[in-house]
Enzyme design. Structure first.
Site, mmCIF file in Angstrom:
data_model
loop_
_atom_site.group_PDB
_atom_site.id
_atom_site.type_symbol
_atom_site.label_atom_id
_atom_site.label_comp_id
_atom_site.label_asym_id
_atom_site.label_seq_id
_atom_site.Cartn_x
_atom_site.Cartn_y
_atom_site.Cartn_z
ATOM 1 N N LYS A 85 24.693 42.013 -22.548
ATOM 2 C CA LYS A 85 23.893 41.257 -23.513
ATOM 3 C C LYS A 85 23.214 40.065 -22.848
ATOM 4 O O LYS A 85 23.797 39.390 -21.985
ATOM 5 C CB LYS A 85 24.790 40.790 -24.660
ATOM 6 C CG LYS A 85 24.063 40.084 -25.802
ATOM 7 C CD LYS A 85 25.057 39.709 -26.887
ATOM 8 C CE LYS A 85 24.373 39.012 -28.050
ATOM 9 N NZ LYS A 85 25.341 38.668 -29.125
ATOM 10 N N SER A 160 23.825 40.060 -33.368
ATOM 11 C CA SER A 160 22.780 39.759 -32.398
ATOM 12 C C SER A 160 22.846 40.620 -31.131
ATOM 13 O O SER A 160 21.934 40.583 -30.307
ATOM 14 C CB SER A 160 22.871 38.287 -31.997
ATOM 15 O OG SER A 160 24.120 37.981 -31.392
ATOM 16 N N SER A 184 28.540 39.618 -34.379
ATOM 17 C CA SER A 184 27.425 40.111 -33.568
ATOM 18 C C SER A 184 27.756 41.290 -32.665
ATOM 19 O O SER A 184 26.868 41.869 -32.062
ATOM 20 C CB SER A 184 26.851 38.969 -32.719
ATOM 21 O OG SER A 184 26.133 38.073 -33.532
#
Length: 482
Positions: A85, A160, A184
């Site tokens: 990420k 996210s 997330s």
């Protein structure tokens, strides 16, 4: 390599791929080449990777292959391709946090979790797209094209950790690292038909993310943030945890993990007779009828097929959403972030800018801490009676790309963030939680089942998830075209 052979490799679980690489059935370079070729075909429509590093990945795969050929022990993830990420620090690889303020930022050190996956032999394919500083549960930011859901590219994959989920769901790597400050990892897992695991607070050390005072925006969420894997199977989540978990002196919140046999946890044993509290709405959330239908059926599997003792409950706390927002602000470098907003605010995410410009009071921050204590205490009382708390993961199925939330659920006008209300209480308490695919809507969209365990009961959460996986398998299902 022909397309069929390529796709066979890309559809392997991390556990199976690692085994084939160890047994010399697939080389690390073949695995990486297969995923990179598939990424070149599919990612222009998905935008899962924002900063791919194909040359670096191939070079590392070659080195790992050479070490394996010489009989060296490389690690449990030897040759396994992985996405990271874009909020997680990677030395020498651009890490933007989805923000114009860090558009050209290249960290000078790896996050601990990156050190660990590299030490276990994994091959980093690149950075996966995320919302700006992780402040949204969707897949768009001001720097890169919006990430799209492989099940329907008009829809959000959730966030996210949007790119991490979209990559794994479409076979652009068997596993990815995500971060979870309020859901997330688990929300995009639910929206993409994956497993998303958030271990108990401290099981996976987080550093320099959340801790590095040099970088406003990157240095927030310290008491809420977790890092965890997005995978296609529970066994892969456990494999990743066997690499990620364990204390590190750089993270003052990290704790020992000797009480958990990560690779043994997903055997599914010991589920019969577990006391399961089921809340379809936590007593206050609006829930899409299709989500409720799918999750009700999944809870029926826990009860009828797996022998759990399920009871409907109301956990007994009021909606803590406002307190959660205040806690995020309280753990943010407001001075530094306001400086970034002054410089880049016309390009930054509007709701993030508004949050930073708001004039918070000390009372709002201390009141938020009191609300947090109430949620922690009431959860502890609830979990003294039950082994697991089960809910939907997200209150709605995937919705259109480009918005923060549907705004209306089951006929009720709601805040744009209300659909994420099931996940962040486990960040307030630090309890282990996993999202697993509960089933699919009538339109073929994934729905997640959220399983929360007692404090530090990570193994039990994984056992329950694995038992449900066996009773209602999902890993054979792939989005059309993937």
């Amino acid at each position: 390599m022909d397309r069929a052979a390529r796709d066979e490799i890309c559809r392997l679980s991390a556990t199976e791929l690692a085994s084939r690489i160890r047994n010399s059935e697939v080389s690390p370079l073949e695995a990486v080449d297969a995923v990179l070729d598939r990424t070149a075909e599919l990612d222009p429509a998905l935008h899962a990777y924002c900063t791919p590093v194909p040359d670096q990945a191939r070079a590392r795969a070659r080195r790992i292959g050479e070490r394996l050929a010489h009989g060296e022990e490389v690690g449990p993830l030897a040759g396994v391709p992985i996405g990271v990420k874009d909020l997680i620090a990677t030395r020498g690889i651009r890490t933007t946090s989805g923000s114009p303020a860090y558009e050209d930022f290249v960290p000078d050190e790896d996050d601990i979790v990156v050190e660990r996956v590299l030490g276990a032999g994994a091959v980093v394919l690149g950075k996966t797209n995320a919302t700006e500083f992780g402040y949204s549960a969707v897949g768009h930011n001001p720097v890169f094209p919006a990430t799209r859901n492989p099940w329907n590219t008009a829809l959000t994959p959730g966030g996210s950790s949007a790119g991490s989920a979209a990559a794994v769901a479409s076979g652009l790597g068997p596993v990815s690292l995500g971060s979870d400050g309020g859901g997330s990892v688990r929300v995009p897992a639910a929206h993409c038909g994956l497993v998303g695991f958030k271990a108990a607070m401290g099981r996976v050390p987080v550093w320099p993310g959340c801790r590095d005072e040099r970088y406003p925006g990157v240095s927030g969420w310290e008491s809420l943030e977790h890092i965890g894997p997005l995978t296609r199977t529970v066994a892969d989540a456990a494999l990743m945890m066997s690499v990620l978990a364990g204390p590190d002196p750089r993270d003052r919140h990290s704790i020992p993990c000797g009480d958990v046999d990560w690779n043994g946890a997903p055997d599914g044993a010991g589920v019969q007779g577990l006391r399961v509290a089921y809340s379809a709405d936590l007593g206050y959330l609006a829930v899409d009828p299709e989500v409720r239908r799918v999750v009700d059926a999944a809870v029926g599997v826990l009860e009828k097929d797996l022998g759990c003792r399920v009871e409907a409950v109301d956990p007994g706390w009021d909606d803590p959403a406002e307190a959660f927002a205040a806690l995020i602000a309280a753990e943010t470098d407001l001075t530094g972030m306001r400086r970034l907003v002054d410089e880049h605010g016309d390009r930054m995410t509007p709701h993030l800018v508004a949050m930073m410009r708001r004039r918070w009071t000390a009372e709002e921050f201390t009141d938020a801490n009191i609300v947090r204590k109430a949620v922690v205490n009431r959860t502890a009382r609830l979990m003294s009676t039950y082994d697991l708390l089960v809910t939907p993961t997200a209150a709605v199925p995937p919705f259109a790309v480009g918005i923060q939330g549907p705004g209306r659920i089951d006929g009720r006008e709601v805040a744009d963030t209300a659909w994420t209300g099931f996940t962040f209480p486990a960040n307030l308490t630090g309890q282990p939680a996993v999202s697993v695919p509960a089933g699919w809507t009538r339109d073929g969209l994934p729905v997640g089942l959220h399983i929360v365990g007692r404090h530090l009961a990570d193994a039990q959460v994984l056992r329950a998830a694995a038992a449900f996986e066996r009773a209602a398998p999902w890993a054979h299902r792939w989005p059309a075209g993937c």
